[in-house]
Design a protein around this motif. Structure first.
Motif, PDB file in Angstrom:
ATOM      1  N   GLU A 326      -1.452   2.791  -3.812  1.00 53.35           N
ATOM      2  CA  GLU A 326      -1.885   4.086  -3.298  1.00 53.35           C
ATOM      3  C   GLU A 326      -1.145   5.218  -4.003  1.00 53.35           C
ATOM      4  N   THR A 330      -2.672   8.566  -6.018  1.00 54.64           N
ATOM      5  CA  THR A 330      -2.579   9.879  -5.372  1.00 54.64           C
ATOM      6  C   THR A 330      -2.975  11.057  -6.262  1.00 54.64           C
ATOM      7  N   ARG A 346      -8.040   6.615   0.828  1.00 59.99           N
ATOM      8  CA  ARG A 346      -6.706   6.010   0.860  1.00 59.99           C
ATOM      9  C   ARG A 346      -6.696   4.827   1.808  1.00 59.99           C
ATOM     10  N   HIS A 350      -5.879   0.862   1.064  1.00 61.70           N
ATOM     11  CA  HIS A 350      -4.860   0.199   1.858  1.00 61.70           C
ATOM     12  C   HIS A 350      -5.392  -1.078   2.518  1.00 61.70           C
TER      13      HIS A 350
END
Lengths: 356, 529, 259
Positions: A326, A330, A346, A350
């Protein structure tokens, strides 16, 4: 998709500007577009009117993934958008696909007149498990001293095929920011080609991807420095798991006369499983001496020390891996203006890593 | 399709009508804005034009001082001897020619069969569709076999005067005395001198010309020949196996360290000819060797071809360093193939300097088949006017915990093209491998080209891989800094280029490093300053 | 009652070279232990092994936490038990803010959902204690932090995650006087809760004045060669380690720098 006529001839595209050993199979890529019919797309309506002269001008620059794919795009087009950007709110277009909308063949023109600024987000996703196809062309004309951010998000299901060609032209002092997020489609073919024609033109590309299952991703970039003092960078970050295959093929092309230009490309792949394939072909072509070109590619497992650090704070191994992946994505996610969508993406990264 | 599109358009038109009054208002606003926009744009454009103009002037200032000489006097490398020979086969390539080469050499049948099989492959294969243009290369114009008027000798005094003088001017006999433990010297298609120090021979080290090896060590040659570098690798590898002649065979027995380098020197004198020497080196378990290969030829207006073949076998725990300084003349097509198979804990080190030839395609390959095997490649390529040097390296990690580094420097000037091309592949099951690549290109002027074309294929997740490349020109600040310490601009640039080449130079024996620096100075002369 | 931490005959080797040669260590609830020793003695290795650093593969001996053998516990499992280690060089994690990171971690440790607002308030309190600017929470974890900010960040994480046993690996090195004072006070405050235990690795006396250790252990060449109370710390700070070497008949080392 019923009654789809199967193509008999194998389609290939995304041919490298400078080819190399054939046996390595990196010079081009197989295209899995099967549809030959005209099927309407009903989820959203077209906006604006396509400028055909402009289209021709761009086709003269570059044929996107391939001439054949471009021809299919013309013949089967079922969504045509034309935006002339004037300082305005971000334009966000959601392009869902499903059994009802198995085919999206879209043509998009994004024109940014001098001194204007704008953002266009195209978000393509699956609503069910059916196999869908997308064949998209996006033409971006950034005129003098204008600036545009184009964000493309792709979240089709693993049975589906995504083909997107972006052809762009950047004028004097103008700037194109492109962010692409590839989280879906079993077969992804992405093509970006930009002509930085103007003095001091800029192109900044950030891509985040996650390949899982049997995904095949072909990420192709061709950045041409034509004007003087042009600046470009390409940053590609992603992770591969299961049997995913990723080909990153990025070219920075310094055309004679582009004095004072600066081009960078950086690719980083996190390998999460033994069965993944990671292929990188980062080209630098220089026909001009007064330039600076850099490329760096690296790949590997997550750094042990980094994992240890996160796990020492109580995160599980998978949780830590998810966090690190992640974190690499970003900078790309940060380009998305819609916060809800950003968080959603995101979350998906995950969960997909945790589910592993 | 047309229907669909007009529908879309008419939908749009209806919408347009709805909002017509808004648009009218907007248009008035826009007119005001447009005038503003035009003014700002005009200002910006004027600023930019001024900036462009001043930058162009700056660049023109810099360029004014640059001139370059079309073709340089390459000194000793350019010595031409009269083209006298004992046998020169007719130009072109056919089965009779291949049979004739084999019969001149009194070869065993198995070798002739290999040649004929390779010829068949050559005919079936095409020139590569990538890389430099090879269309100028016409095999009908190349003589594949030229026997000089000389026998192979192990005493320089026995070598015919003219040929000996050439090698003397190239410094070979002197080098042999000073810092080599053995020398082989090939003149056109045949080896004219071969000698190895007695103490090495006593330890079982074999260093001989390849033709003799075929006769003297038939079993071992038959076992290894063509197994590392296969004829079907590419078209010119097939050609090599069809018409090979000369070259060297080195055998280092188990545990023997050859502490002083061996050198083979390949000289082509005849115009319109090809040289196809075969080099086969076996370093047995725990042994070590440094082998140096030098190449040169005088310049002619006809095209010459060099398609040598190098096969290296590095056994368990053995170490082989293979250094090449190649300075072919600018009429040479250098399509050489080199490949090493490295077993457990073995080490191959490639040092490669490419300066000459019109076109080069050269990518030494390391196949790491044993755990702990290592490959280190250090290369420099200097492409001047009229040259296309497409060089690089290939590494295939086939076993776990194998390591590779590739460090290359490319310089291009005067319209020369330097292309770095490489492959690093890590196979399935080759866990814990490490690989690092660093390639840098330096462009000395705007007419030149410097391309970097690497491919990286990773087939498992337990790899530590890094690749970096940089391209650009000499930093003006660096030149300024050196000039502020009293160096002329030419000296400053030469110093920077030498510094750029230093990682390669430092890997060479001193004498060769000096030779390389001289080559760089020669190449730079007139190019800058 | 069992000790909070018990280390029995712990041996660690790297590439067959023994770094720790049979360490015994017991830390009871509410106790503060200081681990001293010259550079390279194996102090960090001991702390990192207790945290199950995967780089140490050749480990022998036993580690008990609250009476339970944790030899087979992974790093995160040990963290969940309440063991915490500050790193000398905390790693940079771009793209993840300090706040996001700590909230995720805290939720993972407690197994509870924590509201963003509540957590923000708590974090801000801890940050004030450490004299950290409010923007610190929004910065990416350790990315572009100064040496001092990284060290303070580790202490901040300790405060937020609230472990039972804290191992502080040189929490004060490279800090200026003010920062050492702030870090010392925060740690002392944390340890004022008598349910917390601490193992501190340091060369400095400033922090020890605040946290007031109960026991000192001297580690030389992979062995704990001397144990004692606060008086031992004082003597080492004054005289270095050579007198201990002498006592033990070990070879003296000259020019030793007490950094």
């Amino acid at each position: 998709m019923t009654n789809v006529k199967m193509k008999t001839k194998e389609l290939r595209g995304n041919t490298l500007p400078a080819i190399t050993w054939n046996w390595m199979d990196v010079n081009d890529v197989k295209i899995d577009l099967q549809n030959e019919q005209i099927i309407p797309y009903t989820a959203v309506q077209s906006v604006g009117t396509i400028d055909h002269d402009l289209k021709q001008t761009f086709y003269d620059l570059d044929h996107g993934i391939s001439e054949e794919v471009m021809r299919m795009n013309d013949e089967q087009c079922n969504l045509a958008n034309h935006w002339t950007i004037s300082d305005s709110e971000p334009i966000e277009v959601r392009l869902p696909q499903s059994a009802e909308n198995p085919l999206l063949v879209d043509q998009n023109q994004i024109i940014v007149p001098p001194l204007q600024k704008g953002t266009v987000v195209l978000y393509n996703y699956s609503e069910d498990d059916s196999r869908v196809e997308r064949n998209s062309t996006i033409l971006v004309d950034v005129e003098n001293d204008a600036e545009v951010k184009v964000v493309l998000i792709q979240r089709l299901n693993e049975n589906s095929v995504s083909n997107v060609s972006i052809v762009a032209r950047v004028g004097d002092g103008a700037r194109l920011n492109l962010a692409t997020v590839e989280l879906g489609a079993g077969n992804t073919v992405f093509h970006y080609m930009v002509d930085m024609e103007g003095f001091g033109a800029e192109s900044h590309v950030k891509t985040a991807y996650l390949g899982s299952g049997n995904d095949h991703l072909d990420l192709f970039y061709h950045v041409r420095h034509i004007g003087e003092e042009c600046i470009s960078d390409i940053q590609v970050n992603g992770a591969l798991m299961d049997h995913a295959v990723k080909k990153f093929r990025g070219t920075i092309d310094f055309v004679e006369g582009c004095s004072g230009s600066d081009g960078n490309e950086e690719e980083f792949t996190i390998l999460l499983d033994d069965t993944v394939r990671s292929i990188a072909v980062p080209l630098l072509l220089a026909h001009e001496d007064d330039i600076v070109g850099n490329h760096a590619a690296s790949a590997g497992q997550i750094d042990d020390e980094q994992l240890f650090y996160l796990m020492s704070r109580g995160l599980s191994r998978k949780e830590s891996e998810g966090l690190i992946v992640e974190s690499r994505m970003t900078p790309t996610f940060d380009q998305i203006p819609n916060e809800e969508l950003r968080l959603d993406l995101r979350q998906e990264v995950h969960t997909r890593i945790l589910r592993r | 399709m047309a229907n669909l599109r007009s529908n879309l358009t008419s939908d749009h038109n209806i919408k347009q009508l709805d909002t017509d009054h808004k648009v009218r208002q907007l248009n008035t606003d826009r007119n005001v804005k447009r005038l503003d926009t035009e003014r700002i744009l005009a200002e910006k454009a004027a600023e930019r034009e001024a900036l462009k103009e001043s930058r162009r002037k700056e660049r023109a200032e810099k360029l004014k001082e640059r001139t370059y000489v079309e073709e340089l006097d390459r000194g000793v490398y350019d010595i031409k001897n009269p083209n006298t020979y004992e046998i020169m086969l007719e130009k072109g390539l056919n089965e009779e020619i291949v049979r004739e080469i084999s019969s001149i050499k009194n070869e065993p049948d198995w070798m002739l069969e290999k040649r004929l099989a390779a010829l068949k492959i050559y005919r079936e294969m095409k020139n590569p569709n990538w890389g430099p243009d090879l269309s100028e290369l016409n095999m009908d114009e190349i003589a594949t076999y030229i026997r000089p008027k000389a026998q192979m000798e192990s005493n320089w005094q026995e070598v015919p005067d003219e040929i000996r003088r050439t090698f003397e001017l190239l410094g070979i006999p002197e080098a042999e005395l000073d810092y080599l433990s053995g020398v082989g010297a090939q003149y056109d298609s045949e080896v004219v001198y071969h000698n190895v120090k007695d103490y090495l021979a006593l330890q079982g080290v074999i260093y001989t010309d390849f033709d003799s090896a075929v006769v003297e060590y038939p079993e071992i040659i038959q076992e290894y020949f063509g197994t590392c570098l296969k004829p079907n690798l590419h078209r010119y590898s097939a050609l090599h196996y069809a018409v090979w002649s000369g070259g060297s065979y080195v055998y280092v027995p188990e545990g023997v360290h050859v502490d002083i380098p061996l050198q083979s020197y390949f000289r082509m004198n005849a115009p319109g000819a090809g040289q196809f020497e075969h080099t086969l080196i076996i370093v047995e378990k725990g042994g070590s060797l440094h082998f140096i290969e030098g190449c040169s030829a005088p310049r002619y207006n006809t095209i010459n071809l060099h398609a040598g073949g190098v096969e290296l076998f590095v056994k368990e725990g053995a170490k082989l360093r293979y250094s090449t300084i190649e300075n072919w003349s600018r009429n040479m097509y250098n399509l050489n193939s080199k490949r090493a198979i490295v077993e457990k804990d073995g080490v191959i080190e490639w040092i490669s300097g490419s300066f000459g030839s019109r076109v080069s395609m050269l990518y030494p390959a390391s196949i790491l088949i044993g755990e702990g095997a290592r490959s280190e490649f250090t290369g420099i390529t200097f492409a001047g006017a009229g040259q296309t040097l497409d060089t690089g390296a290939q590494v295939v990690h086939k076993a776990p915990h194998t390591y590779s580094t590739v460090e290359t420097k490319s310089i291009s000037k005067g319209g020369g093209k330097a292309i770095y091309r490489s492959l690093v592949q890590v196979d399935e099951g080759a866990y814990g491998c490490k690989s690092n690549t660093d390639c840098q290109s330096l462009m000395l002027d705007a007419q030149s080209r410097g391309d970097t074309i690497p491919t990286i294929i990773l087939k498992n997740d337990d790899v530590d891989f890094g690749h970096e490349a940089k391209i650009g020109r000499i930093d003006d600040q660096a030149i300024f800094y050196l000039m502020s310490r009293g160096l002329s601009e030419e000296e400053a640039k030469a110093m920077i280029v030498r510094g750029f080449a230093e990682p390669v130079a430092k890997e060479l024996p001193l004498e060769y490093a000096v030779e390389m620096n001289e080559l760089i100075n020669l190449e730079l002369k007139g190019a800058i300053g | 009652m069992s000790k909070m931490l018990e280390v029995k005959n712990l041996k660690v080797a790297v590439d067959d070279v023994e770094i720790l040669k049979g360490i015994d260590l017991e830390i009871g609830r509410g106790e503060v232990h200081v681990l001293m020793g010259p550079n390279g003695a194996g102090k960090s290795t001991l702390a990192r092994t207790i945290m199950a650093d995967p780089q140490f593969e050749e480990v022998e001996g036993n580690i008990y936490f609250e009476g339970e053998n944790i030899n087979e516990f992974s790093t995160d499992e040990r963290a969940k038990l309440g063991i915490f280690l500050t790193f000398q060089n905390p790693l940079e994690v771009a793209g993840i803010s300090v706040e996001d990171f700590l909230r995720t971690t805290k939720m993972e440790l407690t197994g509870e959902d924590i509201s963003v607002l509540k957590f923000k308030r708590e974090l801000q309190g801890h940050m004030q204690d450490l004299d950290l600017d409010q923007v610190y929470a929004e910065r990416y974890l350790n990315v572009g932090f100064s040496g001092g900010e990284k060290k303070k960040g580790e202490i901040l994480q300790m405060s937020v995650l609230n472990p039972d046993l804290v191992m502080l690996d040189e929490p004060d090195s490279g800090l200026d006087v003010d920062a050492v004072r702030i870090v010392s006070e925060t740690v002392a405050d944390f340890l004022s809760d008598k349910n917390k235990s601490c193992l501190i690795i340091t060369h400095h006396s400033v922090i020890l004045e605040s946290v007031k250790p109960d026991f000192a252990h001297i580690l030389i060449d992979g062995k704990i060669v001397k144990r004692g109370g606060p008086e031992l710390i004082e003597r080492v700070n004054d005289e270095g380690y050579n007198w201990i070497r002498e006592e033990l008949g070990m070879e003296k080392v000259h020019d030793e720098v007490l950094d």
